[in-house]
Design a protein around this motif. Structure first.
Motif, PDB file in Angstrom:
ATOM      1  N   THR A  63      10.237   3.998   1.546  1.00 53.86           N
ATOM      2  CA  THR A  63      10.544   2.585   1.748  1.00 53.86           C
ATOM      3  C   THR A  63       9.363   1.858   2.380  1.00 53.86           C
ATOM      4  O   THR A  63       8.488   2.469   2.985  1.00 53.86           O
ATOM      5  N   ILE A  64       9.388   0.540   2.262  1.00 53.32           N
ATOM      6  CA  ILE A  64       8.405  -0.304   2.939  1.00 53.32           C
ATOM      7  C   ILE A  64       8.753  -0.278   4.423  1.00 53.32           C
ATOM      8  O   ILE A  64       9.908  -0.487   4.808  1.00 53.32           O
ATOM      9  N   GLU A  65       7.741  -0.031   5.264  1.00 60.05           N
ATOM     10  CA  GLU A  65       7.978   0.121   6.700  1.00 60.05           C
ATOM     11  C   GLU A  65       7.491  -1.049   7.537  1.00 60.05           C
ATOM     12  O   GLU A  65       7.855  -1.166   8.710  1.00 60.05           O
ATOM     13  N   ALA A  66       6.668  -1.937   6.952  1.00 60.37           N
ATOM     14  CA  ALA A  66       6.151  -3.083   7.716  1.00 60.37           C
ATOM     15  C   ALA A  66       5.748  -4.194   6.765  1.00 60.37           C
ATOM     16  O   ALA A  66       5.408  -3.950   5.610  1.00 60.37           O
ATOM     17  N   THR A  67       5.804  -5.425   7.286  1.00 64.44           N
ATOM     18  CA  THR A  67       5.362  -6.591   6.525  1.00 64.44           C
ATOM     19  C   THR A  67       4.079  -7.116   7.149  1.00 64.44           C
ATOM     20  O   THR A  67       3.987  -7.272   8.371  1.00 64.44           O
ATOM     21  N   TYR A  68       3.112  -7.401   6.312  1.00 62.56           N
ATOM     22  CA  TYR A  68       1.779  -7.837   6.738  1.00 62.56           C
ATOM     23  C   TYR A  68       1.802  -9.264   7.282  1.00 62.56           C
ATOM     24  O   TYR A  68       2.448 -10.148   6.731  1.00 62.56           O
ATOM     25  N   ASP A  72      -1.190 -12.143   8.764  1.00 58.80           N
ATOM     26  CA  ASP A  72      -2.628 -12.389   8.785  1.00 58.80           C
ATOM     27  C   ASP A  72      -3.232 -11.897  10.102  1.00 58.80           C
ATOM     28  O   ASP A  72      -2.712 -12.181  11.178  1.00 58.80           O
ATOM     29  N   GLY A  73      -4.286 -11.112   9.993  1.00 61.84           N
ATOM     30  CA  GLY A  73      -4.932 -10.551  11.170  1.00 61.84           C
ATOM     31  C   GLY A  73      -4.528  -9.116  11.457  1.00 61.84           C
ATOM     32  O   GLY A  73      -5.199  -8.414  12.206  1.00 61.84           O
ATOM     33  N   ASP A  74      -3.411  -8.654  10.880  1.00 58.69           N
ATOM     34  CA  ASP A  74      -2.977  -7.267  11.047  1.00 58.69           C
ATOM     35  C   ASP A  74      -3.888  -6.343  10.242  1.00 58.69           C
ATOM     36  O   ASP A  74      -4.503  -6.754   9.265  1.00 58.69           O
ATOM     37  N   GLU A  75      -3.916  -5.076  10.643  1.00 55.41           N
ATOM     38  CA  GLU A  75      -4.563  -4.066   9.812  1.00 55.41           C
ATOM     39  C   GLU A  75      -3.545  -3.652   8.761  1.00 55.41           C
ATOM     40  O   GLU A  75      -2.386  -3.370   9.074  1.00 55.41           O
ATOM     41  N   PHE A  76      -3.952  -3.641   7.506  1.00 57.08           N
ATOM     42  CA  PHE A  76      -3.043  -3.270   6.425  1.00 57.08           C
ATOM     43  C   PHE A  76      -2.944  -1.758   6.388  1.00 57.08           C
ATOM     44  O   PHE A  76      -3.940  -1.061   6.245  1.00 57.08           O
ATOM     45  N   THR A  77      -1.726  -1.233   6.551  1.00 54.26           N
ATOM     46  CA  THR A  77      -1.531   0.209   6.669  1.00 54.26           C
ATOM     47  C   THR A  77      -0.596   0.733   5.580  1.00 54.26           C
ATOM     48  O   THR A  77      -0.009  -0.040   4.821  1.00 54.26           O
ATOM     49  N   GLU A  78      -0.436   2.050   5.565  1.00 60.18           N
ATOM     50  CA  GLU A  78       0.457   2.703   4.607  1.00 60.18           C
ATOM     51  C   GLU A  78       1.864   2.111   4.676  1.00 60.18           C
ATOM     52  O   GLU A  78       2.372   1.825   5.760  1.00 60.18           O
ATOM     53  N   ASN A  79       2.484   1.973   3.509  1.00 60.13           N
ATOM     54  CA  ASN A  79       3.874   1.511   3.380  1.00 60.13           C
ATOM     55  C   ASN A  79       4.066   0.099   3.929  1.00 60.13           C
ATOM     56  O   ASN A  79       5.144  -0.245   4.389  1.00 60.13           O
ATOM     57  N   MET A  80       3.000  -0.701   3.888  1.00 53.67           N
ATOM     58  CA  MET A  80       3.054  -2.099   4.327  1.00 53.67           C
ATOM     59  C   MET A  80       2.971  -2.991   3.096  1.00 53.67           C
ATOM     60  O   MET A  80       2.304  -2.661   2.126  1.00 53.67           O
ATOM     61  N   GLN A 116       0.846  -1.190   0.000  1.00 55.70           N
ATOM     62  CA  GLN A 116       0.000   0.000   0.000  1.00 55.70           C
ATOM     63  C   GLN A 116       0.880   1.238   0.000  1.00 55.70           C
ATOM     64  O   GLN A 116       1.789   1.360   0.816  1.00 55.70           O
ATOM     65  N   TRP A 117       0.553   2.142  -0.939  1.00 57.26           N
ATOM     66  CA  TRP A 117       1.293   3.398  -1.058  1.00 57.26           C
ATOM     67  C   TRP A 117       0.301   4.513  -1.348  1.00 57.26           C
ATOM     68  O   TRP A 117      -0.428   4.446  -2.328  1.00 57.26           O
ATOM     69  N   LYS A 118       0.266   5.522  -0.477  1.00 59.22           N
ATOM     70  CA  LYS A 118      -0.649   6.664  -0.620  1.00 59.22           C
ATOM     71  C   LYS A 118      -2.086   6.191  -0.830  1.00 59.22           C
ATOM     72  O   LYS A 118      -2.764   6.622  -1.747  1.00 59.22           O
ATOM     73  N   LYS A 119      -2.495   5.251   0.012  1.00 59.10           N
ATOM     74  CA  LYS A 119      -3.862   4.716   0.066  1.00 59.10           C
ATOM     75  C   LYS A 119      -4.257   3.909  -1.160  1.00 59.10           C
ATOM     76  O   LYS A 119      -5.416   3.589  -1.347  1.00 59.10           O
ATOM     77  N   ARG A 120      -3.306   3.558  -1.998  1.00 54.75           N
ATOM     78  CA  ARG A 120      -3.570   2.715  -3.172  1.00 54.75           C
ATOM     79  C   ARG A 120      -2.851   1.391  -2.982  1.00 54.75           C
ATOM     80  O   ARG A 120      -1.759   1.342  -2.415  1.00 54.75           O
ATOM     81  N   ILE A 121      -3.442   0.324  -3.481  1.00 54.16           N
ATOM     82  CA  ILE A 121      -2.834  -0.992  -3.415  1.00 54.16           C
ATOM     83  C   ILE A 121      -2.156  -1.267  -4.757  1.00 54.16           C
ATOM     84  O   ILE A 121      -2.759  -1.107  -5.816  1.00 54.16           O
ATOM     85  N   TYR A 122      -0.890  -1.683  -4.689  1.00 53.92           N
ATOM     86  CA  TYR A 122      -0.101  -2.008  -5.875  1.00 53.92           C
ATOM     87  C   TYR A 122       0.205  -3.500  -5.860  1.00 53.92           C
ATOM     88  O   TYR A 122       0.543  -4.061  -4.820  1.00 53.92           O
ATOM     89  N   LYS A 123       0.103  -4.138  -7.043  1.00 55.45           N
ATOM     90  CA  LYS A 123       0.302  -5.580  -7.158  1.00 55.45           C
ATOM     91  C   LYS A 123       1.314  -5.875  -8.253  1.00 55.45           C
ATOM     92  O   LYS A 123       1.358  -5.199  -9.271  1.00 55.45           O
ATOM     93  N   THR A 124       2.120  -6.931  -8.039  1.00 60.13           N
ATOM     94  CA  THR A 124       3.096  -7.346  -9.036  1.00 60.13           C
ATOM     95  C   THR A 124       2.705  -8.708  -9.603  1.00 60.13           C
ATOM     96  O   THR A 124       1.635  -9.224  -9.318  1.00 60.13           O
ATOM     97  N   ASP A 125       3.617  -9.282 -10.382  1.00 57.07           N
ATOM     98  CA  ASP A 125       3.415 -10.578 -11.028  1.00 57.07           C
ATOM     99  C   ASP A 125       2.270 -10.525 -12.027  1.00 57.07           C
ATOM    100  O   ASP A 125       1.516 -11.483 -12.185  1.00 57.07           O
TER     101      ASP A 125
END
Length: 135
Positions: free
Chosen positions: A84-89, A91-99, A58-67
């Motif tokens: 930079t990426i600040e956290a790794t998701y 399961d059960g976490d809230e998905f936040t900015e730069n995660m 997630q970057w600036k409230k948008r979800i980006y996907k690869t592959d």
């Protein structure tokens, strides 16, 4: 009689205009909705529901996907680093900015010459990510 009809018509017109303005402002300011145009962007739960192993961030409230096969054939130029990426998701976490779901903490995120594509770079490896829009 004519003046009374005119006043009634004016009152009706005024109430229609005020109602239209009031509903527009409430749509723009409703909680969790930063304007009605953001409804076209899926959240991470929707993406992971379709593909639980998706490589997204997630970057600036948008979800980006690869592959995505379409990304590899595109001519894209890396530009300035955005952060930079600040956290790794997990399961059960809230998905936040730069995660991210797969990218490690510290992965550099770069802008590109294409509006909806970002590049992630870590340990000399780069991946292209496309901003997701709902089907």
């Amino acid at each position: 009689m004519m003046i009374m009809k005119f006043r009634l018509l004016l009152l009706l017109l005024l109430s229609v205009v005020l109602t239209a303005c009031a509903s527009t402002k409430s749509e723009e300011k409703s909680p969790g909705n930063e304007g009605i145009h953001n409804q076209a962007y899926p959240d991470v739960e929707q993406i992971l529901k379709k593909d639980e192993d998706a490589d997204v961030f997630q970057w600036k409230k948008r979800i980006y996907k690869t592959d995505l096969k379409s990304l590899e054939s595109m001519d894209v130029s890396k530009e300035e680093q955005l952060g930079t990426i600040e956290a790794t998701y997990s399961d059960g976490d809230e998905f936040t900015e730069n995660m991210a779901t797969k990218l490690p903490v510290g992965t550099a995120i770069y802008a590109t010459d294409k509006e909806n594509i970002l590049i992630a770079e870590h340990d000399g490896k780069t991946k292209r990510y496309l901003a997701m829009i709902e089907d």
